[in-house]
Design an enzyme around this catalytic site. Structure first.
Site, PDB file in Angstrom:
ATOM      1  N   ASP A 124      -8.244   1.395 -42.068  1.00  0.00           N
ATOM      2  CA  ASP A 124      -7.613   1.748 -40.784  1.00  0.00           C
ATOM      3  C   ASP A 124      -7.449   0.536 -39.869  1.00  0.00           C
ATOM      4  O   ASP A 124      -7.810   0.571 -38.702  1.00  0.00           O
ATOM      5  CB  ASP A 124      -8.414   2.838 -40.069  1.00  0.00           C
ATOM      6  CG  ASP A 124      -7.656   3.412 -38.870  1.00  0.00           C
ATOM      7  OD1 ASP A 124      -6.488   3.786 -39.045  1.00  0.00           O
ATOM      8  OD2 ASP A 124      -8.229   3.458 -37.759  1.00  0.00           O
ATOM      9  N   HIS A 170      -4.007   3.640 -37.152  1.00  0.00           N
ATOM     10  CA  HIS A 170      -3.453   4.887 -36.599  1.00  0.00           C
ATOM     11  C   HIS A 170      -2.778   4.675 -35.243  1.00  0.00           C
ATOM     12  O   HIS A 170      -2.058   5.554 -34.763  1.00  0.00           O
ATOM     13  CB  HIS A 170      -4.524   5.987 -36.521  1.00  0.00           C
ATOM     14  CG  HIS A 170      -5.630   5.734 -35.543  1.00  0.00           C
ATOM     15  ND1 HIS A 170      -6.865   5.263 -35.915  1.00  0.00           N
ATOM     16  CD2 HIS A 170      -5.700   5.917 -34.208  1.00  0.00           C
ATOM     17  CE1 HIS A 170      -7.650   5.179 -34.849  1.00  0.00           C
ATOM     18  NE2 HIS A 170      -6.960   5.560 -33.804  1.00  0.00           N
ATOM     19  N   SER A 174      -9.885   3.775 -29.435  1.00  0.00           N
ATOM     20  CA  SER A 174      -9.364   3.558 -30.786  1.00  0.00           C
ATOM     21  C   SER A 174      -8.873   2.127 -30.965  1.00  0.00           C
ATOM     22  O   SER A 174      -8.130   1.604 -30.129  1.00  0.00           O
ATOM     23  CB  SER A 174      -8.202   4.507 -31.071  1.00  0.00           C
ATOM     24  OG  SER A 174      -8.644   5.823 -31.209  1.00  0.00           O
TER      25      SER A 174
END
Length: 551
Positions: A307, A256, A392
């Protein structure tokens, strides 16, 4: 032998092997050059809506953390910059931008080409912050590039070309990133802070997390990077080892983090670690500026199934950098305990630990490790620390120090000096290994190119096999002679110290030089000759520099 005589025998032997290198200093700083450059003012930014968006987005770890706003602009340095021809025929082009109330500024180039022998540098208007030196080694086939940020609301761009260079350069700017967080406190955005913006329950990476992991951590932290996505957003990442142990610079982050960003413009910063750690309390972490930055990456593989995104940095890691290539385990075996190392909210490097052991879960189609918390799974979240937005893509390590995943999402945040006992989820490395049917959808083709079938590999220290590391070429000491201060530019050594001696061997002053730009006051010292002794505490390598004070 007399101790003072012995001191000076060693001192002059050191001086004989050291020559001052000013290559990292912009050429214009060495000359008294008048300038006609008036910084180009960028349009003001209305932060009303931006702050409202941040109040929501900062709680979502499945989004990169926003620290800046991209300002589109089209400027050709050759055509619109100030050109200066020096007496020897060398040339300098300069221009500057100012963006009111910016905490930091960075630059994206739509066309970037430097001929052999030329160089480019960015620096702040007050000359307190300076970028790495860009050279022909930073060119790439697509001729695009993005920079790391420079502190302050004014940024200067300086290109230097020796007289013998005939090939034309290309430096065209497509945007400036106005950073409004991740830096000194901004008075106009009074509810954001930047450095120390992460919650008070966070533990600096140098805080102890247990005797069973602290030894591993000392190497693993050197593999973790803060990732500037070139669009005003940040993620975390980790530099990975591969089965060939050939130091190919692969960075693992979250899929992402690719959203609305181009790896051409990415830049990574390593070794952003506090020299005085704060461990889950309200004190502010002391800052450490450094130039361990790399610009530009190429996407190698990504997959939403777990991811993950794997990119390869355009340039190799310099042999002299004290960083590491983290090991990994693709067996998808449940860990006994796990540790995360990350940069929450663009802050200095942090660490967290869970003793329960993450479990495998399917998070609406994404294959993850679940660090269980109050609302998902079992357990009470992290026993130490937490993760936050900006974490992240950061690595999850098992009890052996192997990467087993990267942060995807979660609800874990700080509640004062304690975390909220909520869960986090990480994309599973073991799933990423064979996540698709082609090399651009899985890890194995890149991390095990000869298909050896290896299931795990250890961490590789970048300095391994480097027999001697001299403190030469990565330090600049100027001016010399000095009148009021000496500046030491340090782009390599996070544990550098100094001692300043007079001619009879008496120490006048000493201290740490772990920032990129350091100043030593000589204003109260008598005119004469002094000796500056620089020591890298990590390797114990040292040099001595002769300094003349002339008021």
């Amino acid at each position: 032998m007399d101790k003072k005589l012995l001191f000076f025998c060693c001192l002059f032997l050191s001086l004989a092997s050291f020559a001052q290198d000013e290559e990292a200093i912009p050429v214009s700083w060495r000359y008294d050059i008048a300038t006609s450059v008036v910084p180009i003012e960028l349009p003001p930014i209305d932060f009303t809506v931006i702050r409202q968006q941040d109040s929501v987005n900062d709680l979502d770890k499945s989004l990169p953390w926003r620290y800046g706003i991209q300002q589109a602009i089209s400027i050709d340095l050759r055509e619109q910059g100030e050109r200066i021809i020096l007496p020897n025929g060398d040339k300098i082009w300069r221009l500057a931008f100012i963006s009111e109330d910016a905490v930091n500024l960075s630059v994206n180039f739509s066309k970037f080409f430097l001929p052999f022998g030329s160089k480019l540098q960015l620096y702040s208007g007050n000359r307190q912050d300076i970028s790495k030196q860009y050279t022909v080694a930073d060119n790439r086939p697509n001729r695009r590039s993005g920079s790391w940020y420079v502190e302050g609301d004014e940024i200067w761009i300086e290109y230097f070309e020796p007289s013998e260079v005939a090939q034309p350069f290309k430096l065209e700017i497509e945007s400036i990133i106005h950073g409004y967080r991740m830096g000194p406190v901004s008075q106009f955005v009074d509810d954001t802070r930047g450095l120390n913006d992460s919650g008070n329950c966070n533990y600096d990476v140098n805080c102890p997390v247990g005797e069973d992991f602290d030894g591993l951590k000392e190497n693993l932290k050197k593999a973790v990077a803060l990732l500037n996505l070139g669009n005003g957003y940040l993620c975390s990442a980790v530099l990975l080892n591969n089965a060939e142990a050939d130091k190919t610079p692969y960075l693992l982050t979250a899929n992402h983090c690719l959203d609305n960003s181009n790896p051409d413009l990415w830049s990574a910063r390593f070794n952003w670690v506090s020299p005085a750690p704060v461990c889950g309390s309200v004190e502010d972490t002391p800052d450490l500026q450094n130039n361990f930055t790399m610009s530009g990456a190429v996407l190698r593989a990504s997959n939403a199934l777990s991811d993950f995104a794997l990119v390869e940095l355009v340039n190799e890691i310099p042999d002299s950098w004290d960083i590491a290539f983290a090991g990994w385990d693709n067996s998808d075996t449940r860990p006994f305990f796990e540790v995360g190392i990350h940069h929450p909210n663009g802050d200095i490097m942090k660490i967290c630990r869970d003793n329960t052991g993450a479990v495998k879960e399917n998070a609406q189609g994404t294959q993850v490790w679940l660090v269980g918390g109050l609302s998902e799974g079992t357990g009470n979240g992290w026993e130490l620390g937490t993760t936050e937005s900006g974490s992240s893509g950061s690595p999850l390590f098992d009890q052996k120090g192997h990467v087993i995943g990267q942060l995807y999402a979660g609800l874990s945040f700080c509640d004062g000096t304690q975390n909220n006992n909520e869960y986090d989820i990480y994309g599973r490395f073991g799933v990423s290994w064979n996540a698709g049917t082609t090399p651009n959808t899985r890890l194995r083709d890149w991390l095990d190119p000869l298909d050896t079938g290896i299931s795990s590999i250890g961490t590789l220290a970048n300095l391994l096999n480097v027999t001697e590391v001299e403190i030469v070429g990565d330090l600049q000491v100027y001016p010399n002679p000095a009148t009021t201060t000496i500046t030491v530019m340090n782009s390599k050594y996070p544990e550098l110290t100094f001692a300043l001696y007079d001619v009879v061997g008496k120490q006048i002053s000493g201290g740490s030089l772990n920032a990129t730009m350091n100043t030593i006051s000589v204003s109260s010292m008598a005119e004469g000759v002094y000796f500056l002794h620089l020591v890298d505490q990590d390797s114990n390598n040292s040099i001595m520099k002769r300094i003349v004070v002339n008021h």
